[in-house]
Scaffold this motif. Structure first.
Motif, PDB file in Angstrom:
ATOM      1  N   ASN A 124     -30.794  -8.560  29.000  1.00 20.19           N
ATOM      2  CA  ASN A 124     -29.887  -9.697  28.852  1.00 20.19           C
ATOM      3  C   ASN A 124     -30.323 -10.753  27.843  1.00 20.19           C
ATOM      4  OD1 ASN A 124     -27.916  -8.886  30.784  1.00 20.19           O
ATOM      5  ND2 ASN A 124     -29.421  -9.346  32.363  1.00 20.19           N
ATOM      6  N   GLN A 125     -31.534 -10.626  27.320  1.00 17.85           N
ATOM      7  CA  GLN A 125     -31.949 -11.605  26.319  1.00 17.85           C
ATOM      8  C   GLN A 125     -32.940 -10.989  25.347  1.00 17.85           C
ATOM      9  OE1 GLN A 125     -33.448 -15.004  28.415  1.00 17.85           O
ATOM     10  NE2 GLN A 125     -35.484 -14.162  28.664  1.00 17.85           N
TER      11      GLN A 125
ATOM     12  N   THR B 109     -29.225 -14.955  24.367  1.00 24.30           N
ATOM     13  CA  THR B 109     -28.826 -14.531  25.706  1.00 24.30           C
ATOM     14  C   THR B 109     -27.429 -13.936  25.686  1.00 24.30           C
ATOM     15  OG1 THR B 109     -30.184 -16.287  26.645  1.00 24.30           O
ATOM     16  CG2 THR B 109     -28.519 -15.315  28.086  1.00 24.30           C
TER      17      THR B 109
ATOM     18  N   THR C 160     -34.500 -17.722  21.659  1.00 28.14           N
ATOM     19  CA  THR C 160     -34.087 -16.774  22.686  1.00 28.14           C
ATOM     20  C   THR C 160     -32.575 -16.641  22.623  1.00 28.14           C
ATOM     21  OG1 THR C 160     -35.921 -17.465  24.078  1.00 28.14           O
ATOM     22  CG2 THR C 160     -34.145 -16.234  25.152  1.00 28.14           C
TER      23      THR C 160
ATOM     24  N   SER D 223     -29.868 -19.489  23.512  1.00 28.54           N
ATOM     25  CA  SER D 223     -30.153 -20.315  24.684  1.00 28.54           C
ATOM     26  C   SER D 223     -31.251 -21.334  24.395  1.00 28.54           C
ATOM     27  CB  SER D 223     -30.508 -19.453  25.895  1.00 28.54           C
ATOM     28  OG  SER D 223     -31.623 -18.652  25.637  1.00 28.54           O
TER      29      SER D 223
END
Length: 144
Positions: free
Chosen positions: A105-106, A132, A130, A78
């Motif tokens: 979720n990340q 995701t 990051t 992301s």
């Protein structure tokens, strides 16, 4: 671990751009990934250094594989940043990524990039990104 590496290798080999570059996944374990790319003249820019886009690709993919190793299949980058530290010269580009922190979720990951030659490894870039998860945590995705 062998099964994870085999799965990760199949995912990498399904990416036409990765195949074009000759990228090879050599480590794919929980929280860690390493991608190696043999350096050839087609990957260099006008000054004879490995092109920044190749280094950026290696960082992005290694970060995503490291993040995917803890989040599961079906992840994307992301965001990420890269710092080029010195010209990349040598025989092989190595991208070593590790998870710094993972949530549901990340995952935030770091990747150091090295060039190798007969004298050993030299750090040429470092990055952070990051990763995701696509869709909901229960979604059954098969892509990294």
């Amino acid at each position: 671990m062998k099964e994870s590496l085999a799965f990760g290798t199949s995912v990498l080999q399904s990416q036409p751009f990765s195949v074009l570059l000759g990228a090879k996944l050599v480590v794919f374990a929980e929280g860690h990934a390493e991608i190696q790319i043999p350096i050839n003249d087609q990957l260099k820019q006008q000054h004879g250094f490995v092109h920044g886009g190749v280094i950026s690709y290696a960082a992005d993919n290694a970060l995503t594989f490291a993040g995917g190793s803890v989040l599961g299949a079906g992840v994307v980058t992301s965001e990420f940043k890269i710092n080029y530290l010195r010209p990349a010269l040598g025989d092989c580009l190595i991208a070593r990524a590790q998870v710094i922190h993972a949530g549901k979720n990340q995952a935030v990951c770091r990747c150091d990039l090295f060039c190798t030659d007969s004298e050993g490894e030299r750090l040429c870039a470092t990055s952070q990104g990051t990763i995701t998860r696509l869709g909901s945590p229960s979604a059954e995705n098969t892509q990294v």
